[in-house]
Design a protein around this motif. Structure first.
Motif, PDB file in Angstrom:
ATOM      1  N   CYS A  82      30.686  33.395  38.405  1.00 51.61           N
ATOM      2  CA  CYS A  82      32.113  34.373  38.731  1.00 51.61           C
ATOM      3  C   CYS A  82      31.613  35.165  39.381  1.00 51.61           C
ATOM      4  O   CYS A  82      30.598  36.132  39.134  1.00 51.61           O
ATOM      5  CB  CYS A  82      32.614  35.210  37.343  1.00 51.61           C
ATOM      6  SG  CYS A  82      33.909  36.181  37.877  1.00 51.61           S
ATOM      7  N   ASN A  84      32.624  38.009  40.510  1.00 55.99           N
ATOM      8  CA  ASN A  84      33.642  39.514  39.875  1.00 55.99           C
ATOM      9  C   ASN A  84      32.304  40.244  38.525  1.00 55.99           C
ATOM     10  O   ASN A  84      32.364  40.840  38.841  1.00 55.99           O
ATOM     11  CB  ASN A  84      35.377  39.199  39.228  1.00 55.99           C
ATOM     12  CG  ASN A  84      35.661  40.595  39.338  1.00 55.99           C
ATOM     13  OD1 ASN A  84      35.835  41.662  39.952  1.00 55.99           O
ATOM     14  ND2 ASN A  84      36.832  40.587  37.611  1.00 55.99           N
ATOM     15  N   CYS A  85      32.088  39.303  37.865  1.00 57.45           N
ATOM     16  CA  CYS A  85      31.484  39.555  36.246  1.00 57.45           C
ATOM     17  C   CYS A  85      30.635  38.825  36.287  1.00 57.45           C
ATOM     18  O   CYS A  85      29.647  39.107  35.513  1.00 57.45           O
ATOM     19  CB  CYS A  85      32.761  39.784  35.617  1.00 57.45           C
ATOM     20  SG  CYS A  85      32.572  37.931  34.251  1.00 57.45           S
ATOM     21  N   THR A  87      29.788  35.868  34.749  1.00 59.66           N
ATOM     22  CA  THR A  87      29.610  34.644  33.762  1.00 59.66           C
ATOM     23  C   THR A  87      29.911  33.095  34.579  1.00 59.66           C
ATOM     24  O   THR A  87      29.988  33.061  35.369  1.00 59.66           O
ATOM     25  CB  THR A  87      31.402  34.779  33.411  1.00 59.66           C
ATOM     26  OG1 THR A  87      31.875  35.794  32.817  1.00 59.66           O
ATOM     27  CG2 THR A  87      31.463  34.037  32.467  1.00 59.66           C
ATOM     28  N   CYS A  94      37.462  32.396  36.615  1.00 59.78           N
ATOM     29  CA  CYS A  94      36.655  33.162  35.601  1.00 59.78           C
ATOM     30  C   CYS A  94      37.278  33.187  34.250  1.00 59.78           C
ATOM     31  O   CYS A  94      39.026  33.353  34.014  1.00 59.78           O
ATOM     32  CB  CYS A  94      36.104  33.613  36.008  1.00 59.78           C
ATOM     33  SG  CYS A  94      35.440  34.545  34.524  1.00 59.78           S
ATOM     34  N   CYS A  97      37.285  36.768  33.567  1.00 65.04           N
ATOM     35  CA  CYS A  97      37.937  37.517  33.882  1.00 65.04           C
ATOM     36  C   CYS A  97      38.984  36.901  34.250  1.00 65.04           C
ATOM     37  O   CYS A  97      39.728  37.856  35.243  1.00 65.04           O
ATOM     38  CB  CYS A  97      37.320  38.457  34.742  1.00 65.04           C
ATOM     39  SG  CYS A  97      36.116  37.494  35.617  1.00 65.04           S
TER      40      CYS A  97
HETATM   41 ZN   LIG Z   1      34.998  37.136  35.702  1.00 70.10          ZN
END
Ligand SMILES: [Zn+2]
Length: 106
Positions: A82, A84-85, A87, A94, A97
């Protein structure tokens, strides 16, 4: 290497049209075989041609995409992270998130 979902779907589209082309070619070959060889004997030959062609096409497509080391059945050896985070997941979005932006890692 960073790619987003738009780039991924573009690759899939190209991959699909390539697959359709090869399905047409293998249909033509199997028609030719069924013309040359009577039906019950032509069937195993047609199946063999289909399997060989699909293996060849997969190998060729993967090499063209620079993933000759990838699994013959899908992209199981690749991992997606991911953006964004961070993962690690192999889903469209994801699970943590919900972001659809992801990058490919190995
Ligand atoms: Zn994420």
């Amino acid at each position: 290497m960073y790619i987003n979902c738009l780039a991924l779907s573009g690759d899939n589209k190209q991959f699909l049209s390539q697959q359709l082309l090869w399905i047409g070619i293998s249909l033509g070959i199997s028609l030719a075989i069924s013309f040359l060889i009577p039906f019950p004997y032509s069937l195993p030959i047609i199946i063999a041609v289909f399997i060989l062609l699909s293996f060849y096409v997969r190998k060729r497509t993967l090499r063209r995409m620079g993933m000759s080391g990838a699994s013959m059945f899908g992209y199981n050896s690749l991992s997606y992270y991911c953006m964004n985070c961070g993962t690690k997941h192999n889903q469209a979005s994801c699970p943590k998130c919900g972001s659809k932006m992801k990058r490919v890692g190995s």
